[in-house]
Design a protein around this motif. Structure first.
Motif, PDB file in Angstrom:
ATOM      1  N   GLU A 228      15.269  -3.491 -43.676  1.00 40.10           N
ATOM      2  CA  GLU A 228      15.823  -4.223 -44.816  1.00 40.10           C
ATOM      3  C   GLU A 228      15.888  -3.357 -46.070  1.00 40.10           C
ATOM      4  O   GLU A 228      16.936  -3.257 -46.704  1.00 40.10           O
ATOM      5  CB  GLU A 228      14.975  -5.470 -45.092  1.00 40.10           C
ATOM      6  CG  GLU A 228      15.494  -6.308 -46.250  1.00 40.10           C
ATOM      7  CD  GLU A 228      14.666  -7.549 -46.483  1.00 40.10           C
ATOM      8  OE1 GLU A 228      15.002  -8.297 -47.407  1.00 40.10           O
ATOM      9  OE2 GLU A 228      13.672  -7.774 -45.760  1.00 40.10           O
TER      10      GLU A 228
ATOM     11  N   GLY B 147      19.072  -1.165 -45.459  1.00 45.09           N
ATOM     12  CA  GLY B 147      19.932  -2.208 -46.003  1.00 45.09           C
ATOM     13  C   GLY B 147      20.484  -3.170 -44.954  1.00 45.09           C
ATOM     14  O   GLY B 147      21.515  -3.801 -45.176  1.00 45.09           O
ATOM     15  N   LEU B 148      19.791  -3.291 -43.829  1.00 48.60           N
ATOM     16  CA  LEU B 148      20.258  -4.190 -42.775  1.00 48.60           C
ATOM     17  C   LEU B 148      19.963  -5.634 -43.139  1.00 48.60           C
ATOM     18  O   LEU B 148      18.922  -5.944 -43.718  1.00 48.60           O
ATOM     19  CB  LEU B 148      19.583  -3.844 -41.447  1.00 48.60           C
ATOM     20  CG  LEU B 148      19.820  -2.432 -40.915  1.00 48.60           C
ATOM     21  CD1 LEU B 148      19.048  -2.226 -39.609  1.00 48.60           C
ATOM     22  CD2 LEU B 148      21.298  -2.173 -40.693  1.00 48.60           C
ATOM     23  N   SER B 149      20.850  -6.526 -42.782  1.00 48.87           N
ATOM     24  CA  SER B 149      20.631  -7.949 -43.057  1.00 48.87           C
ATOM     25  C   SER B 149      20.064  -8.685 -41.852  1.00 48.87           C
ATOM     26  O   SER B 149      19.659  -9.839 -41.962  1.00 48.87           O
ATOM     27  CB  SER B 149      21.941  -8.605 -43.488  1.00 48.87           C
ATOM     28  OG  SER B 149      22.904  -8.491 -42.458  1.00 48.87           O
ATOM     29  N   ALA B 150      20.050  -8.028 -40.689  1.00 47.43           N
ATOM     30  CA  ALA B 150      19.488  -8.650 -39.477  1.00 47.43           C
ATOM     31  C   ALA B 150      18.990  -7.564 -38.543  1.00 47.43           C
ATOM     32  O   ALA B 150      19.477  -6.437 -38.568  1.00 47.43           O
ATOM     33  CB  ALA B 150      20.535  -9.494 -38.785  1.00 47.43           C
TER      34      ALA B 150
ATOM     35  N   CYS C  64      16.678 -12.623 -39.413  1.00 45.42           N
ATOM     36  CA  CYS C  64      17.435 -12.236 -40.596  1.00 45.42           C
ATOM     37  C   CYS C  64      16.460 -11.692 -41.632  1.00 45.42           C
ATOM     38  O   CYS C  64      15.273 -11.926 -41.551  1.00 45.42           O
ATOM     39  CB  CYS C  64      18.197 -13.422 -41.160  1.00 45.42           C
ATOM     40  SG  CYS C  64      19.507 -13.992 -40.083  1.00 45.42           S
ATOM     41  N   SER C  65      16.996 -10.995 -42.606  1.00 44.94           N
ATOM     42  CA  SER C  65      16.128 -10.454 -43.645  1.00 44.94           C
ATOM     43  C   SER C  65      15.426 -11.590 -44.360  1.00 44.94           C
ATOM     44  O   SER C  65      15.920 -12.684 -44.474  1.00 44.94           O
ATOM     45  CB  SER C  65      16.941  -9.621 -44.623  1.00 44.94           C
ATOM     46  OG  SER C  65      17.901 -10.430 -45.257  1.00 44.94           O
TER      47      SER C  65
END
Length: 59
Positions: A12, A16-19, A57-58
């Protein structure tokens, strides 16, 4: 379990990943419990294997 939280934080905050998605052998009860305790949600059982597909998810 701490390493799972570290990976999620890195995914995250650094990437910068959202999942995050994971494959888990449903016969590996310890791994299933780790994913349950770290907020992953069951999506589906892969049709030809004994693998759970889980996702979170984040936060």
């Amino acid at each position: 379990m701490e390493s799972t939280f570290a990976v999620l934080s890195f995914a995250e905050n650094t990437l910068g990943l959202s999942a995050v998605h994971a494959l888990v052998d449903r016969n590996n009860i310890a791994s299933v419990k780790v994913f349950d305790n770290t907020g992953f949600q069951f999506i589906e059982l892969a049709a030809l294997t004994s693998v759970f597909i889980v996702s979170t998810c984040s936060r």
